[in-house]
Enzyme design. Structure first.
Site, PDB file in Angstrom:
ATOM      1  N   GLN A  94       0.847  -1.198   0.000  1.00  8.75           N
ATOM      2  CA  GLN A  94       0.000   0.000   0.000  1.00  8.75           C
ATOM      3  C   GLN A  94       0.878   1.242   0.000  1.00  8.75           C
ATOM      4  O   GLN A  94       1.740   1.388   0.865  1.00  8.75           O
ATOM      5  CB  GLN A  94      -0.901   0.002   1.234  1.00  8.75           C
ATOM      6  CG  GLN A  94      -1.726   1.277   1.397  1.00  8.75           C
ATOM      7  CD  GLN A  94      -2.683   1.198   2.569  1.00  8.75           C
ATOM      8  OE1 GLN A  94      -3.658   0.459   2.536  1.00  8.75           O
ATOM      9  NE2 GLN A  94      -2.408   1.937   3.623  1.00  8.75           N
ATOM     10  N   GLY A  95       0.658   2.139  -0.941  1.00 10.60           N
ATOM     11  CA  GLY A  95       1.419   3.373  -1.032  1.00 10.60           C
ATOM     12  C   GLY A  95       0.591   4.570  -0.626  1.00 10.60           C
ATOM     13  O   GLY A  95       0.041   5.266  -1.492  1.00 10.60           O
ATOM     14  N   TYR A  96       0.481   4.807   0.661  1.00  5.92           N
ATOM     15  CA  TYR A  96      -0.273   5.950   1.175  1.00  5.92           C
ATOM     16  C   TYR A  96       0.675   6.954   1.839  1.00  5.92           C
ATOM     17  O   TYR A  96       0.863   8.054   1.369  1.00  5.92           O
ATOM     18  CB  TYR A  96      -1.337   5.491   2.174  1.00  5.92           C
ATOM     19  CG  TYR A  96      -2.655   5.043   1.567  1.00  5.92           C
ATOM     20  CD1 TYR A  96      -2.728   4.602   0.251  1.00  5.92           C
ATOM     21  CD2 TYR A  96      -3.823   5.050   2.304  1.00  5.92           C
ATOM     22  CE1 TYR A  96      -3.928   4.187  -0.302  1.00  5.92           C
ATOM     23  CE2 TYR A  96      -5.033   4.634   1.765  1.00  5.92           C
ATOM     24  CZ  TYR A  96      -5.082   4.208   0.461  1.00  5.92           C
ATOM     25  OH  TYR A  96      -6.277   3.810  -0.075  1.00  5.92           O
TER      26      TYR A  96
ATOM     27  N   GLU B   6      -9.306  -1.509   5.694  1.00  9.51           N
ATOM     28  CA  GLU B   6      -8.040  -1.647   6.428  1.00  9.51           C
ATOM     29  C   GLU B   6      -8.279  -1.631   7.929  1.00  9.51           C
ATOM     30  O   GLU B   6      -7.712  -2.435   8.676  1.00  9.51           O
ATOM     31  CB  GLU B   6      -7.075  -0.533   6.037  1.00  9.51           C
ATOM     32  CG  GLU B   6      -5.744  -0.617   6.768  1.00  9.51           C
ATOM     33  CD  GLU B   6      -4.787   0.504   6.412  1.00  9.51           C
ATOM     34  OE1 GLU B   6      -3.618   0.428   6.841  1.00  9.51           O
ATOM     35  OE2 GLU B   6      -5.207   1.458   5.733  1.00  9.51           O
TER      36      GLU B   6
ATOM     37  N   SER C  45      -3.970   7.145  12.900  1.00  7.58           N
ATOM     38  CA  SER C  45      -3.654   7.161  14.332  1.00  7.58           C
ATOM     39  C   SER C  45      -4.928   7.270  15.174  1.00  7.58           C
ATOM     40  O   SER C  45      -5.980   7.715  14.706  1.00  7.58           O
ATOM     41  CB  SER C  45      -2.721   8.329  14.651  1.00  7.58           C
ATOM     42  OG  SER C  45      -3.411   9.556  14.498  1.00  7.58           O
TER      43      SER C  45
ATOM     44  N   GLU D 257      -5.579   9.361  17.409  1.00  8.95           N
ATOM     45  CA  GLU D 257      -6.007  10.751  17.494  1.00  8.95           C
ATOM     46  C   GLU D 257      -6.875  11.129  16.292  1.00  8.95           C
ATOM     47  O   GLU D 257      -7.919  11.788  16.430  1.00  8.95           O
ATOM     48  CB  GLU D 257      -4.783  11.675  17.582  1.00  8.95           C
ATOM     49  CG  GLU D 257      -3.980  11.535  18.868  1.00  8.95           C
ATOM     50  CD  GLU D 257      -3.068  10.319  18.902  1.00  8.95           C
ATOM     51  OE1 GLU D 257      -2.507  10.037  19.958  1.00  8.95           O
ATOM     52  OE2 GLU D 257      -2.927   9.639  17.854  1.00  8.95           O
TER      53      GLU D 257
END
Length: 383
Positions: A123-125, A242, A366, A368
């Site tokens: 995955q290229g995020y 995901e 995250s 947060e």
């Protein structure tokens, strides 16, 4: 766990348990780090030949088309035997996305190899300047006739150095406002000229991640998933998958068993205060299993979990950290031992899973960011 098997499900559980006992190599059981491809992919392919590699995929795409309860049974039995973590970017991320957004040609090219285990996806995020704030990504893809030219960098790419293909978010309109409106979703062959991949060794001592550099990489235009500049909508759909996949109770269940084994060996299992903490952890693992079951049922009925997937992501990731902190307490003075600890009740790895669990509240968004999502999109609180 939180449900009882029917007679048919009980027979299926016995079938799964018996087959796993006979076919999962002993060397792969109880591993806290993902084994390298040379060790892991033969197991992946064995599950594929059995027809169990993708319980959640429809049968017409090569999956098992399993019922919700069958999926739960497989998860519980994989946890019971200590099965290793599989490369899931294909099975849980790009596979379902191509089923929903891909062209027929893209499905025909990419779905069968995912099932067969002949291709590994990354995955290229995330980028050096775009992690939780993904909309600020800067990797550029310029459309030139029948192809894109890709320039930029991705980082924290799980198994990027072992992967054959990557699905990536790229900026195709740098002037678009808001920034999300200029992002597209591309499929990249990682063997293409101009791609460099460098593994990253983590605090746990593994090299799960890598950074990937794109220097004028040519990508065919037919590798665009969905419409040009519509990648953000697809990315949000994928993030839901995901967050659900990363909340699989298999790994908290395995962590719970490690805690019990270590507590028996150290004698702390007899401490009433520890028993109280262990009981609370067990209850929370059961609650996660129920929550995961509900989310899977929604997905199976074609109801996207949407922003509510942030709830299970927060709960599952923070629970896994809590479990590994309890494992450290169970190990006492032996917790800092770098190597697995041999006890009369079995071998237990303490340090590695504790260190690995530090990252689970970061990847996939995250904690947060997840709380911000819930505040804005579910609770309708002001920004």
């Amino acid at each position: 766990m939180f449900r009882r098997d029917t007679t048919a499900e009980s027979h299926f559980r016995i079938e799964v348990r018996t087959w796993l006992e006979a076919n999962l190599p002993l060397a792969l059981r109880g591993r806290t780090a993902r084994p390298p491809p040379a060790e892991l992919m033969p197991w992946y392919q064995a599950l594929s030949r059995k027809g169990w590699i993708a319980p959640h995929w429809p049968k017409h795409y090569g999956g098992m088309g399993a019922t919700l309860n069958e999926q739960i049974i497989i998860t519980e039995e994989l946890a019971r035997i200590g099965a290793p973590q599989l490369p899931a970017q294909g099975l849980n991320h790009i596979g379902p996305i191509l089923m929903k957004f891909g062209t027929e040609a893209q499905k025909a090219q990419h779905l069968p190899p995912i099932i067969a285990g002949t291709v590994i996806w990354a995955q290229g995020y995330s980028e050096p300047g775009a992690g939780s704030d993904l909309a600020s990504l800067s990797t550029r893809a310029t459309l030139e006739g029948d192809h894109f030219i890709v320039r930029g960098q991705k980082i924290w790419t799980t198994w990027g150095h072992h992967s054959d293909w990557m699905f990536a978010l790229v900026r195709t309109d740098p002037q678009a406002q808001p920034r999300q409106a200029g992002i597209s979703f591309l499929l990249l062959d990682l063997r293409s000229p101009g791609i460099r991949i460098r593994p990253i060794k983590t605090i746990a001592g593994d090299d799960e991640f890598s950074e990937v550099f794109f220097d004028d990489v040519v990508v065919p235009a037919e590798n665009l998933v969905g419409k040009l500049n519509d990648g953000w909508r697809i990315a949000n759909a994928l993030l839901g998958h995901e967050r659900l996949a990363s909340s699989n109770p298999q790994f908290p269940l395995m962590a719970l068993e490690r805690i019990k084994t270590m507590a028996r060996a150290s004698g702390v299992i007899a401490d009433p205060a520890f028993q109280d903490r262990l009981a609370a952890a067990s209850i929370n693992v059961t609650a996660l299993s129920a929550l995961f079951s509900h989310a899977v049922e929604l997905t199976n009925n074609k109801h996207s979990p949407g922003p509510e997937s942030s709830v299970i992501k927060i709960f599952a990731s923070e629970l896994l950290q809590t479990l590994n902190e309890l494992l450290v307490q169970a190990a006492g003075g032996h917790a800092s031992t770098q190597n697995p600890i041999t006890t009369n009740f079995g071998v237990v790895d303490v340090a590695a899973p504790f260190l690995q669990s530090r990252r689970v509240t970061i990847y996939g968004g995250s904690s947060e960011i997840q709380r911000n999502v819930l505040a804005r999109r579910v609770l309708n609180l002001p920004s």
